[in-house]
Design a protein around this motif. Structure first.
Motif, mmCIF file in Angstrom:
data_model
loop_
_atom_site.group_PDB
_atom_site.id
_atom_site.type_symbol
_atom_site.label_atom_id
_atom_site.label_comp_id
_atom_site.label_asym_id
_atom_site.label_seq_id
_atom_site.Cartn_x
_atom_site.Cartn_y
_atom_site.Cartn_z
ATOM 1 N N LEU A 1 4.029 -7.825 5.943
ATOM 2 C CA LEU A 1 5.162 -7.868 6.872
ATOM 3 C C LEU A 1 5.258 -6.649 7.780
ATOM 4 O O LEU A 1 6.120 -6.610 8.654
ATOM 5 N N GLY A 2 4.400 -5.665 7.571
ATOM 6 C CA GLY A 2 4.417 -4.488 8.432
ATOM 7 C C GLY A 2 5.009 -3.276 7.745
ATOM 8 O O GLY A 2 5.759 -3.377 6.769
ATOM 9 N N ALA A 3 4.678 -2.091 8.291
ATOM 10 C CA ALA A 3 5.068 -0.825 7.668
ATOM 11 C C ALA A 3 6.573 -0.617 7.659
ATOM 12 O O ALA A 3 7.120 -0.030 6.726
ATOM 13 N N TRP A 4 7.267 -1.076 8.699
ATOM 14 C CA TRP A 4 8.709 -0.831 8.751
ATOM 15 C C TRP A 4 9.449 -1.555 7.637
ATOM 16 O O TRP A 4 10.498 -1.118 7.179
ATOM 17 N N VAL A 5 8.899 -2.694 7.195
ATOM 18 C CA VAL A 5 9.550 -3.451 6.122
ATOM 19 C C VAL A 5 9.159 -2.897 4.759
ATOM 20 O O VAL A 5 9.997 -2.485 3.955
ATOM 21 N N GLY A 6 7.851 -2.882 4.478
ATOM 22 C CA GLY A 6 7.399 -2.478 3.152
ATOM 23 C C GLY A 6 7.286 -0.989 2.971
ATOM 24 O O GLY A 6 7.736 -0.430 1.970
ATOM 25 N N GLY A 7 6.662 -0.330 3.956
ATOM 26 C CA GLY A 7 6.406 1.088 3.802
ATOM 27 C C GLY A 7 7.635 1.951 3.902
ATOM 28 O O GLY A 7 7.722 3.006 3.270
ATOM 29 N N LEU A 8 8.627 1.532 4.676
ATOM 30 C CA LEU A 8 9.804 2.366 4.913
ATOM 31 C C LEU A 8 11.072 1.766 4.318
ATOM 32 O O LEU A 8 11.620 2.280 3.344
ATOM 33 N N ALA A 9 11.553 0.680 4.922
ATOM 34 C CA ALA A 9 12.858 0.138 4.532
ATOM 35 C C ALA A 9 12.920 -0.217 3.054
ATOM 36 O O ALA A 9 13.859 0.160 2.344
ATOM 37 N N MET A 10 11.924 -0.927 2.563
ATOM 38 C CA MET A 10 11.957 -1.361 1.166
ATOM 39 C C MET A 10 11.776 -0.193 0.210
ATOM 40 O O MET A 10 12.382 -0.152 -0.855
ATOM 41 N N ARG A 11 10.940 0.775 0.589
ATOM 42 C CA ARG A 11 10.742 1.935 -0.280
ATOM 43 C C ARG A 11 12.044 2.722 -0.439
ATOM 44 O O ARG A 11 12.418 3.106 -1.543
ATOM 45 N N TYR A 12 12.750 2.951 0.668
ATOM 46 C CA TYR A 12 14.025 3.656 0.579
ATOM 47 C C TYR A 12 15.046 2.848 -0.209
ATOM 48 O O TYR A 12 15.796 3.407 -1.030
ATOM 49 N N ARG A 13 15.078 1.548 0.014
ATOM 50 C CA ARG A 13 16.057 0.706 -0.672
ATOM 51 C C ARG A 13 15.835 0.724 -2.187
ATOM 52 O O ARG A 13 16.776 0.951 -2.962
ATOM 53 N N LEU A 14 14.610 0.505 -2.617
ATOM 54 C CA LEU A 14 14.340 0.403 -4.047
ATOM 55 C C LEU A 14 14.492 1.747 -4.752
ATOM 56 O O LEU A 14 15.076 1.829 -5.838
ATOM 57 N N TYR A 15 13.973 2.799 -4.150
ATOM 58 C CA TYR A 15 14.056 4.105 -4.798
ATOM 59 C C TYR A 15 15.493 4.616 -4.865
ATOM 60 O O TYR A 15 15.900 5.194 -5.885
ATOM 61 N N THR A 16 16.246 4.447 -3.797
ATOM 62 C CA THR A 16 17.639 4.928 -3.837
ATOM 63 C C THR A 16 18.469 4.115 -4.826
ATOM 64 O O THR A 16 19.371 4.658 -5.469
ATOM 65 N N ARG A 17 18.163 2.833 -4.961
ATOM 66 C CA ARG A 17 18.868 2.030 -5.953
ATOM 67 C C ARG A 17 18.547 2.463 -7.380
ATOM 68 O O ARG A 17 19.335 2.217 -8.296
ATOM 69 N N LEU A 18 17.384 3.093 -7.534
ATOM 70 C CA LEU A 18 17.003 3.603 -8.850
ATOM 71 C C LEU A 18 17.482 5.035 -9.073
ATOM 72 O O LEU A 18 17.160 5.646 -10.089
#
Length: 326
Positions: free
Chosen positions: A107-124
């Protein structure tokens, strides 16, 4: 009336933004035209026959190479754990990295590399600054390995280019020298630089020690090599592996330039352009279709299920924190 400096910069920024969009559009159109011109004469029944001819043992080997490559990539974030010293378990880090990498590729870097990484890590429970430092280590590992491999392949002329390519072998060789110079400059800075920290947009970036930098280089190179090995496995026997590696590296940069998710069409166009004088186009396309199925779609299916589990755990954690605060 004096115009603020930020206002004076706006026209320049607008011009650069539109230039970048224009170059991207032109490149995208050229890739589309090239792909159409190369693929219109492909024997598609032969492509299907080649796909059906892959043995179960070859497909199992392909799954194994894919798993090894994803393990190398996910280990980037383990380096981030060592770099930042955060308290998440290694298993959870690997799961987050696996999800992000799978979504990033498709899906591209903005989705997986950035947005999802920040979302999952901050939720943890990790802070934004910590996630930024993990991301920096991961990105450097990926592209450091890329530059070292590309530098070696290009510098030693291990990739044969068609005669009508304007850049030529000599030009590509100088690019290889430059890539190696940048790579060694980074490693030297990690070893000898007295200044170890920089601040970027409010985030502190600390230069890692040489040992960690060497691990970045090793994992990055391993990941790109395994990706190439999967394509090499699916292509006919007798090809020169460094050439397949070099073509993949060139196609990856082309995909980044066009911002097309998964480099769809770009990968195929570059491989057809550089390899069709050695391999039938039908065999090239069959190998790339198999590569996309094994390396993109299969992991994405698993990553989606893992993502749902991580989201559920993150939501549960937030509810527990809210209950404690209440």
């Amino acid at each position: 009336m004096k115009v603020p400096a930020t206002e004076r910069l706006k026209p320049s920024r607008t011009w650069r933004r539109w230039l970048k969009r224009g170059v991207t559009l032109v490149f995208f159109v050229l890739v589309a035209v090239l792909l159409f011109s190369l693929a219109r004469n492909v024997d598609w029944p032969e492509v299907i026959a080649t796909l059906r001819g892959y043995s179960p043992l070859m497909l199992v080997a392909g799954v194994g190479i894919t798993a090894a490559s994803y393990t190398a990539f996910c280990s980037y974030d383990l380096l981030g754990k060592k770099y930042t010293g955060h308290g998440l378990s290694a298993g959870r880090v690997l799961l987050v990295a696996f999800v992000c990498y799978s979504f990033n590729l498709n899906l591209g870097a903005w989705v997986g590399g950035l947005a999802m990484r920040y979302r999952l890590y901050t939720r943890l429970g990790l802070g934004v600054g910590t996630v930024t430092r993990i991301l920096s280590i991961s990105l450097i590992a990926n592209w450091l390995g890329y530059m070292i491999l590309a530098g070696i392949v290009f510098s030693f002329r291990l990739l044969s280019l068609p005669q009508n390519w304007e850049i030529g072998a000599t030009g590509l060789q100088f690019i290889g020298f430059g890539l190696l110079a940048v790579s060694f400059a980074y490693l030297a800075a990690c070893r000898f630089s007295k200044r170890r920290a920089w601040h970027v947009r409010g985030h502190e970036i600390v230069l890692p020690p040489l040992r960690l930098a060497l691990m970045q280089a090793a994992l990055g190179a391993a990941n790109w090599s395994l990706m190439s090995a999967l394509i090499y496995l699916l292509l006919p026997q007798g090809l020169f592996f460094p050439s397949i590696l070099g073509i993949l590296l060139i196609s990856s940069i082309a995909g980044v330039v066009t911002h097309i998710p998964a480099g769809l069409g770009v990968l195929e166009a570059v491989f057809l352009a550089l390899l069709q004088h050695h391999v039938a186009p039908s065999q090239i396309l069959a190998a790339l279709i198999g590569y996309r199925a094994l390396y993109f779609l299969l992991p994405l299916t698993a990553a989606f299920l893992v993502y749902l589990v991580l989201e559920r755990r993150g939501l549960k954690r937030k509810k527990e924190e809210a209950r404690q605060e209440g």
